[in-house]
Write a protein that holds these residues in place. Structure first.
Motif, PDB file in Angstrom:
ATOM      1  N   MET A  71      14.095  -2.246  53.361  1.00  0.00           N
ATOM      2  CA  MET A  71      15.622  -2.617  53.558  1.00  0.00           C
ATOM      3  C   MET A  71      15.773  -3.314  54.982  1.00  0.00           C
ATOM      4  N   ILE A  72      16.545  -4.300  54.921  1.00  0.00           N
ATOM      5  CA  ILE A  72      17.126  -5.180  56.046  1.00  0.00           C
ATOM      6  C   ILE A  72      18.615  -5.147  56.401  1.00  0.00           C
ATOM      7  N   THR A  73      18.988  -4.833  57.455  1.00  0.00           N
ATOM      8  CA  THR A  73      20.397  -4.291  57.858  1.00  0.00           C
ATOM      9  C   THR A  73      20.748  -5.159  58.996  1.00  0.00           C
ATOM     10  N   PRO A  74      22.219  -5.414  58.856  1.00  0.00           N
ATOM     11  CA  PRO A  74      22.619  -6.164  59.909  1.00  0.00           C
ATOM     12  C   PRO A  74      23.352  -5.319  61.214  1.00  0.00           C
ATOM     13  N   TRP A  75      23.823  -5.849  62.110  1.00  0.00           N
ATOM     14  CA  TRP A  75      24.154  -5.376  63.278  1.00  0.00           C
ATOM     15  C   TRP A  75      25.680  -4.754  63.376  1.00  0.00           C
ATOM     16  N   ASN A  76      26.502  -5.371  62.386  1.00  0.00           N
ATOM     17  CA  ASN A  76      28.063  -5.155  62.417  1.00  0.00           C
ATOM     18  C   ASN A  76      28.270  -3.907  62.079  1.00  0.00           C
TER      19      ASN A  76
ATOM     20  N   SER B 274      11.144 -10.263  65.647  1.00  0.00           N
ATOM     21  CA  SER B 274      10.802 -11.505  64.793  1.00  0.00           C
ATOM     22  C   SER B 274      10.750 -10.852  63.317  1.00  0.00           C
ATOM     23  N   SER B 275      12.115 -11.068  62.868  1.00  0.00           N
ATOM     24  CA  SER B 275      12.381 -10.409  61.574  1.00  0.00           C
ATOM     25  C   SER B 275      11.544 -11.098  60.476  1.00  0.00           C
ATOM     26  N   SER B 276      11.525 -12.516  60.505  1.00  0.00           N
ATOM     27  CA  SER B 276      10.825 -12.743  59.255  1.00  0.00           C
ATOM     28  C   SER B 276       9.488 -12.899  59.354  1.00  0.00           C
ATOM     29  N   LYS B 277       8.749 -12.778  60.512  1.00  0.00           N
ATOM     30  CA  LYS B 277       7.341 -12.780  60.731  1.00  0.00           C
ATOM     31  C   LYS B 277       6.940 -11.402  60.359  1.00  0.00           C
ATOM     32  N   THR B 278       7.727 -10.403  60.398  1.00  0.00           N
ATOM     33  CA  THR B 278       7.299  -8.987  60.221  1.00  0.00           C
ATOM     34  C   THR B 278       7.461  -8.607  58.528  1.00  0.00           C
ATOM     35  N   THR B 279       8.845  -9.096  58.144  1.00  0.00           N
ATOM     36  CA  THR B 279       8.975  -8.625  56.878  1.00  0.00           C
ATOM     37  C   THR B 279       8.486  -9.621  55.871  1.00  0.00           C
ATOM     38  N   GLY B 280       8.280 -10.851  56.430  1.00  0.00           N
ATOM     39  CA  GLY B 280       7.477 -11.906  55.469  1.00  0.00           C
ATOM     40  C   GLY B 280       6.472 -11.431  54.414  1.00  0.00           C
TER      41      GLY B 280
ATOM     42  N   MET C  68      12.470   0.269  56.630  1.00  0.00           N
ATOM     43  CA  MET C  68      13.679  -0.168  57.172  1.00  0.00           C
ATOM     44  C   MET C  68      13.677  -0.866  58.500  1.00  0.00           C
ATOM     45  N   LYS C  69      14.162  -2.264  58.284  1.00  0.00           N
ATOM     46  CA  LYS C  69      14.184  -2.984  59.679  1.00  0.00           C
ATOM     47  C   LYS C  69      15.632  -3.348  59.910  1.00  0.00           C
ATOM     48  N   PRO C  70      16.302  -2.521  61.069  1.00  0.00           N
ATOM     49  CA  PRO C  70      17.453  -2.758  61.376  1.00  0.00           C
ATOM     50  C   PRO C  70      17.476  -4.143  62.356  1.00  0.00           C
TER      51      PRO C  70
ATOM     52  N   SER D 199      16.069  -4.555  49.706  1.00  0.00           N
ATOM     53  CA  SER D 199      17.952  -4.249  49.858  1.00  0.00           C
ATOM     54  C   SER D 199      18.094  -5.091  51.002  1.00  0.00           C
ATOM     55  N   PHE D 200      18.791  -5.858  51.064  1.00  0.00           N
ATOM     56  CA  PHE D 200      19.466  -6.803  52.025  1.00  0.00           C
ATOM     57  C   PHE D 200      20.826  -6.755  52.353  1.00  0.00           C
ATOM     58  N   THR D 201      21.237  -6.552  53.455  1.00  0.00           N
ATOM     59  CA  THR D 201      22.707  -6.837  53.827  1.00  0.00           C
ATOM     60  C   THR D 201      22.664  -7.816  54.956  1.00  0.00           C
ATOM     61  N   GLY D 202      23.167  -8.892  54.874  1.00  0.00           N
ATOM     62  CA  GLY D 202      23.223 -10.041  55.954  1.00  0.00           C
ATOM     63  C   GLY D 202      24.068 -11.114  55.586  1.00  0.00           C
ATOM     64  N   SER D 203      23.620 -12.340  56.128  1.00  0.00           N
ATOM     65  CA  SER D 203      24.474 -13.514  55.635  1.00  0.00           C
ATOM     66  C   SER D 203      23.819 -14.153  54.529  1.00  0.00           C
ATOM     67  N   THR D 204      24.703 -14.917  53.878  1.00  0.00           N
ATOM     68  CA  THR D 204      24.208 -15.723  52.589  1.00  0.00           C
ATOM     69  C   THR D 204      23.211 -16.475  52.947  1.00  0.00           C
ATOM     70  N   GLU D 205      23.092 -17.028  54.028  1.00  0.00           N
ATOM     71  CA  GLU D 205      21.942 -18.104  54.396  1.00  0.00           C
ATOM     72  C   GLU D 205      20.724 -17.382  54.392  1.00  0.00           C
ATOM     73  N   VAL D 206      20.454 -16.259  54.912  1.00  0.00           N
ATOM     74  CA  VAL D 206      19.121 -15.458  55.022  1.00  0.00           C
ATOM     75  C   VAL D 206      18.899 -14.944  53.741  1.00  0.00           C
ATOM     76  N   GLY D 207      19.985 -14.363  52.940  1.00  0.00           N
ATOM     77  CA  GLY D 207      19.857 -13.803  51.778  1.00  0.00           C
ATOM     78  C   GLY D 207      19.115 -14.740  50.654  1.00  0.00           C
TER      79      GLY D 207
HETATM   80  P1  ADP Z   1      24.191 -11.587  60.717  1.00  0.00           P
HETATM   81  O1  ADP Z   1      24.921 -12.722  60.813  1.00  0.00           O
HETATM   82  O2  ADP Z   1      24.931 -10.361  60.339  1.00  0.00           O
HETATM   83  O3  ADP Z   1      23.151 -11.523  61.906  1.00  0.00           O
HETATM   84  P2  ADP Z   1      21.586 -12.337  59.657  1.00  0.00           P
HETATM   85  O4  ADP Z   1      21.470 -12.419  58.018  1.00  0.00           O
HETATM   86  O5  ADP Z   1      21.342 -13.343  60.428  1.00  0.00           O
HETATM   87  O6  ADP Z   1      23.184 -11.801  59.470  1.00  0.00           O
HETATM   88  O7  ADP Z   1      20.887 -11.000  59.706  1.00  0.00           O
HETATM   89  C1  ADP Z   1      20.869  -9.867  59.030  1.00  0.00           C
HETATM   90  C2  ADP Z   1      19.473  -9.096  59.066  1.00  0.00           C
HETATM   91  O8  ADP Z   1      18.375  -9.836  58.648  1.00  0.00           O
HETATM   92  C3  ADP Z   1      19.127  -8.635  60.335  1.00  0.00           C
HETATM   93  O9  ADP Z   1      18.524  -7.429  60.392  1.00  0.00           O
HETATM   94  C4  ADP Z   1      18.182  -9.849  60.844  1.00  0.00           C
HETATM   95  O10 ADP Z   1      17.106  -9.658  62.101  1.00  0.00           O
HETATM   96  C5  ADP Z   1      17.580 -10.242  59.539  1.00  0.00           C
HETATM   97  N1  ADP Z   1      17.008 -11.410  59.353  1.00  0.00           N
HETATM   98  C6  ADP Z   1      17.447 -12.663  59.839  1.00  0.00           C
HETATM   99  N2  ADP Z   1      16.655 -13.649  59.438  1.00  0.00           N
HETATM  100  C7  ADP Z   1      15.733 -13.212  58.541  1.00  0.00           C
HETATM  101  C8  ADP Z   1      14.535 -13.657  57.841  1.00  0.00           C
HETATM  102  N3  ADP Z   1      14.238 -14.913  57.694  1.00  0.00           N
HETATM  103  N4  ADP Z   1      13.654 -12.719  57.176  1.00  0.00           N
HETATM  104  C9  ADP Z   1      13.937 -11.675  57.148  1.00  0.00           C
HETATM  105  N5  ADP Z   1      14.830 -10.992  58.023  1.00  0.00           N
HETATM  106  C10 ADP Z   1      15.850 -11.728  58.419  1.00  0.00           C
END
Ligand code: ADP
Length: 488
Positions: free
Chosen positions: A157-162, A218-224, A184-186, A236-244
């Motif tokens: 699970m990857i979650t955002p800060w908002n 370092s989100s991507s390095k650890t979760t990759g 869980m990676k907050p 399960s991810f919540t965050g930006s469309t770009e990262v999604g």
């Molecule tokens: P926001 O714009 O809400 O910060 P992000 O999509 O940048 O949205 O971030 C949402 C979550 O995704 C955060 O936990 C962030 O650390 C994580 N994240 C950002 N980039 C990556 C990535 N390349 N791989 C995995 N997790 C990421």
């Protein structure tokens, strides 16, 4: 600036370590990262900065625990969720303060989030008992169809800060109910709420290894590497469309099941027959909840011409009167944005609209002093090509524009790659249903400025995401369907 004693106490109480296999431990190598108060730009504390090795240890723990955890009686899983629900409610004040310190929103809003977050545990505590399957005959009568539901398995699970707590419980609740284990990676900016949740779940009796927390810079390095590991079954991810998009691509390698709660660009439609008082209240809520930093935030107001000016004036008066400040101060309704890049983006969108001919109704100037504050801002007569209508604002800015007809309103609402939520204000029941049917979104607020509810399926269509969270649909995301053809 030193923080108040009470504030220091809630920060001190949090375990600032990784939580792996039921143990709180430092990052391998001992690195730490700073958590910053966005209202003062000062560090609050340091926490463990997890490495790829730590991430793998967390997945190992989740994998080792999966079989046993998946076989626990539903009553046990429901009981743990219920206990954690009660603990969240009992500790709501203290958890709200903690959230405000790391994220910035006013304490009253943080408290509302704790209650909302807890509600997911209450809801899924019930759902844990209702996982079922079905049994029927082959149509030709020869055999039987037996359908069973089983936990998906170890889930990242990857979650955002908002919404530092609710975006967690909305995933963790159904995963626990279904019998899945979790890594869980907050978000780096707001890890403290999730660490507090780890302590609460541990106290509620969740076995070690079921819920593992990986804080990291370092989100991507650890979760990759986890996403590439065939033992992981779900992302399960919540965050930006770009990262999604990147995560969906990475998930293709192992054909990982994904749930994606991505960005939004919510239109707020007000027809000339709307109850304007209700529309203004709804607009304030849809725009200003969480300082506008919500994927469900109203991003653009399309208002029927006969009521546009009055709506714009009233919204400007109301938004202009909101007190801006540190979320811990009394009567503050608007906290700081999360960081400097976020504030810059908001300022840039406003400037672009003004350059293209929009009128400044209220706000629009970055205040002096520390903290990433941006004032509530209303822009009138925003031209169609202004970026603010097309990009996710994630801040307290309300661009107002108009439409010519019902058809035009729907077309404008749908003119975006996003499809999370739309808001519609009208008193005409037929129009209401027609417009709801025509909107390309996963959710609609009909004469209502907020849709979030633990019992409802939250989620988007188009580039706003895949899957739903909350409701019985939220549980399905963590279940696999197995069909057995039975020869009698
Ligand atoms: P926001 O714009 O809400 O910060 P992000 O999509 O940048 O949205 O971030 C949402 C979550 O995704 C955060 O936990 C962030 O650390 C994580 N994240 C950002 N980039 C990556 C990535 N390349 N791989 C995995 N997790 C990421």
């Amino acid at each position: 600036m030193a923080i108040a004693t009470e504030e220091q106490m809630v920060v001190d109480k949090v375990a600032k370590k990784l939580y792996i296999g039921g143990e709180w431990r430092d990052a391998s190598g001992g690195a730490t990262l700073e958590v910053i108060d966005p209202a003062t730009e000062e560090p609050l504390c340091e926490i463990a900065d997890g490495t790829p090795e730590d991430a793998m240890a967390a997945l190992d723990a989740a994998v080792e625990t999966q079989r046993e955890w998946g076989a626990t009686p539903p009553n046990d899983r429901a009981g743990i969720l219920w206990k954690a629900f009660e603990a969240l409610m009992e500790r709501a004040d203290e958890l709200a303060l903690l959230m405000t310190l790391e994220m910035g929103k006013p304490v009253a809003e943080s408290k509302a989030e704790i209650v909302y977050a807890a509600d997911f545990f209450r809801w899924f505590s019930g759902e844990a008992l209702r996982i079922d399957g079905n049994y029927k005959q082959f149509a030709n009568g020869t055999s039987r169809v037996l359908v069973m539901k089983q936990p998906v398995g170890p889930s990242l699970m990857i979650t955002p800060w908002n919404f530092p707590m609710a975006m967690g419980t909305r995933k963790v609740g159904p995963a626990i109910a279904a019998g899945c284990t979790i890594v869980m990676k907050p978000a780096q900016q707001t890890p403290l709420s999730m660490l507090a949740l780890g302590q609460i779940l541990e106290d509620a009796g969740l076995p070690g290894g079921v819920f593992n927390i990986l804080t990291t810079s370092s989100s991507s390095k650890t979760t990759g590497p986890l996403i590439q590991d065939p033992r992981l079954r779900k992302l399960s991810f919540t965050g930006s469309t770009e990262v999604g998009r990147k995560l969906i691509e990475a998930s293709a390698q192992n054909v990982l099941r994904t749930s994606m709660e991505l960005g939004g660009n919510a239109p707020f439609l007000i027809f000339e027959d709307a109850d304007l008082d209700a529309a203004v209240e709804g607009a304030l809520l849809a725009k200003m909840r969480n300082i506008g930093e919500a994927c469900t935030a109203a991003n653009r107001f399309h208002v029927s011409e006969p009521v546009r000016e009055e709506f714009q004036r009233r919204l400007g008066e109301r938004m202009g009167a909101l007190k801006v400040g540190r979320g811990t101060e009394e009567d503050v309704k608007v906290g700081p944005l999360i960081d400097q890049p976020s504030r810059e983006k908001v300022a840039e969108l406003v400037q672009d609209a003004l350059d293209k001919g929009a009128a400044r109704v209220v706000g629009g100037e970055i205040p002096d002093g520390r903290g990433y504050f941006y004032p509530p801002t209303v822009l009138g007569g925003v031209p169609d090509d202004a970026r603010v209508l097309h990009e996710e604002i994630f801040g307290p800015v309300a661009p107002v524009t108009t439409f010519e007809s019902e058809e035009d309103a729907i077309a404008r609402a749908n003119d975006t790659e996003y499809g999370l939520v739309a808001y519609v204000f009208t008193r005409d029941i037929k129009r209401a249903i027609r417009v709801c049917e025509g909107l390309e979104t996963g959710m609609v607020g009909l004469n209502q400025g907020m849709v979030s509810n633990a019992g409802a399926p939250f989620g988007g269509v188009k580039q706003s995401g895949i899957g739903r969270e909350g409701g019985k649909e939220g549980l399905e995301e963590f279940l696999e369907t197995k069909y057995v053809a039975v020869n009698l």
